[in-house]
Write an enzyme that holds these catalytic residues in place. Sequence first.
Site, PDB file in Angstrom:
ATOM      1  N   GLY A  28       0.699  -1.219   0.085  1.00  0.00           N
ATOM      2  CA  GLY A  28      -0.032   0.197   0.193  1.00  0.00           C
ATOM      3  C   GLY A  28       0.894   1.374   0.017  1.00  0.00           C
ATOM      4  O   GLY A  28       0.145   2.438  -0.052  1.00  0.00           O
TER       5      GLY A  28
ATOM      6  N   ARG B 119      -6.220   1.226 -15.560  1.00  0.00           N
ATOM      7  CA  ARG B 119      -6.129   2.306 -14.303  1.00  0.00           C
ATOM      8  C   ARG B 119      -7.145   3.268 -14.619  1.00  0.00           C
ATOM      9  O   ARG B 119      -8.138   3.665 -13.825  1.00  0.00           O
ATOM     10  CB  ARG B 119      -4.930   2.455 -13.754  1.00  0.00           C
ATOM     11  CG  ARG B 119      -4.019   1.170 -13.551  1.00  0.00           C
ATOM     12  CD  ARG B 119      -2.897   1.573 -12.668  1.00  0.00           C
ATOM     13  NE  ARG B 119      -3.325   1.864 -11.352  1.00  0.00           N
ATOM     14  CZ  ARG B 119      -2.918   3.018 -10.850  1.00  0.00           C
ATOM     15  NH1 ARG B 119      -2.652   4.126 -11.673  1.00  0.00           N
ATOM     16  NH2 ARG B 119      -3.303   3.386  -9.712  1.00  0.00           N
TER      17      ARG B 119
ATOM     18  N   CYS C 175     -13.647  -0.598 -29.009  1.00  0.00           N
ATOM     19  CA  CYS C 175     -14.921  -0.143 -29.339  1.00  0.00           C
ATOM     20  C   CYS C 175     -15.784  -0.084 -28.136  1.00  0.00           C
ATOM     21  O   CYS C 175     -16.690  -0.644 -27.860  1.00  0.00           O
ATOM     22  CB  CYS C 175     -15.615  -1.165 -30.320  1.00  0.00           C
ATOM     23  SG  CYS C 175     -16.788  -0.651 -31.350  1.00  0.00           S
TER      24      CYS C 175
END
Length: 410
Positions: free
Chosen positions: A220, A300, A333
């Site tokens: 983290g 992301r 797409c």
Amino acid sequence: MTTAIPGPRIAAVAEEFGTPVWIYDAERIRRQIARLRQFDTIRFAQKACSNTHLLRLMREQGVAVDSVSLGEIERALKAGYRPDGADEPIVFTADLLDRATLARVVELGIPVNAGSPQMLEQLGEAAPGHPVWIRINPGFGHGHSRKTNTGGEQSKHGIWHEHLASALALVDRYRLDLTGFHMHIGSGVDYGHLEAVCETMVKQVRLSGHDVRAISAGGGLSVPYAAGQPEVDTDRYFRIWDAARRELAGELGHPVRLEIEPGRFLVADSGVLAAEVRAQKPVGSNHFVLVDAGFNDLMRPAMYGSAHRVTVLRDGAEVGAPLIDTVLAGPLCESGDVFTQEPGGDVLPVPLPRVEIGDLAVFHDTGAYGASMSSTYNTRPLIPEVLVDGPETRLIRRRQTVEDLLALED
Ligand code: LLP
């Protein structure tokens, strides 16, 4: 700190291997590892970037590894990690054990970091005495996005802190070999939360009435994706955890090994994604620039609204002012295939240099959760990964072909 690979080098790799392409800098990874040397064990959360060549680099630097699937166990083995070495070179961390993985961890003796009571039960039935960790959900979490918060009532991860006693009863029933407790409350942890996690860790060890040889700080650690975001102070991070470890060691009467388990911190700023600009068009008031990489490659921004710094290269040189507000998008797409967007999905124009077709758009700090989160959506093959190490340039994953993809359906 952002990626240090010089523009001409990026352009040369793009020329040789085509676009889009992931490029990693080995030196940068080694430097990040060095920043965490105070911890007894650095365990790389390979989900961030699981290329076996990078895992080998980690192993050569004395870094242990975390695996969260059977595939990640096999990757660690392929990279030369020994399943049964000192200080647990490979640990399997999950919230469930599927049958194939259960069989494999038992066969290899790989320690299991259990995130549910059923894992302890199933493992205990299959292999009494097996080494285990317990992952505790301390009742709170924190993350750069809701989706990366791994503690509290909305998280499926870990054994709820109030249920630790019953989990330990299973450890005792099956005489499982308890190494220690682990907490990972999310990605992008701040110091306030860190102190709260440490307090909870000490409290839980005390309450447990069990001896532990090690504690894990989880991962983290954040990285500065945007200018002005601070670098994590690794000394401060260590001091906070070291105080908790010392307190426990004093009470238990023996040393307690302190692990840290970063993914992003070790690899994010080593990597870039280089894509070619292939189209541009005005759409109402928005200026769209389209590149040959999509969210199937770099997920992301579409998944979390994450922003990656982008530079534009022309013949290897960075293009500068004038900047124009630009929406940067990919070829998929699907309208969410936009690299500059709000977490809610609205497009977010950002100032970028005026591009020409054929320029390279370079997405920085994409070494973590870039390639490892890619998919083949729209039947787009996985793109290559290249490692630069000083003067050396190595292809560490070839470009997948459409034939590779279709062969699965023969
Ligand atoms: N340990 C455990 C048990 C984890 O679940 C994770 C990440 C880590 C360590 C490493 O976290 P890090 O140091 O990389 O923040 N895809 C998201 C991140 C998801 C992280 C999931 N678990 C992203 O792109 O930001």
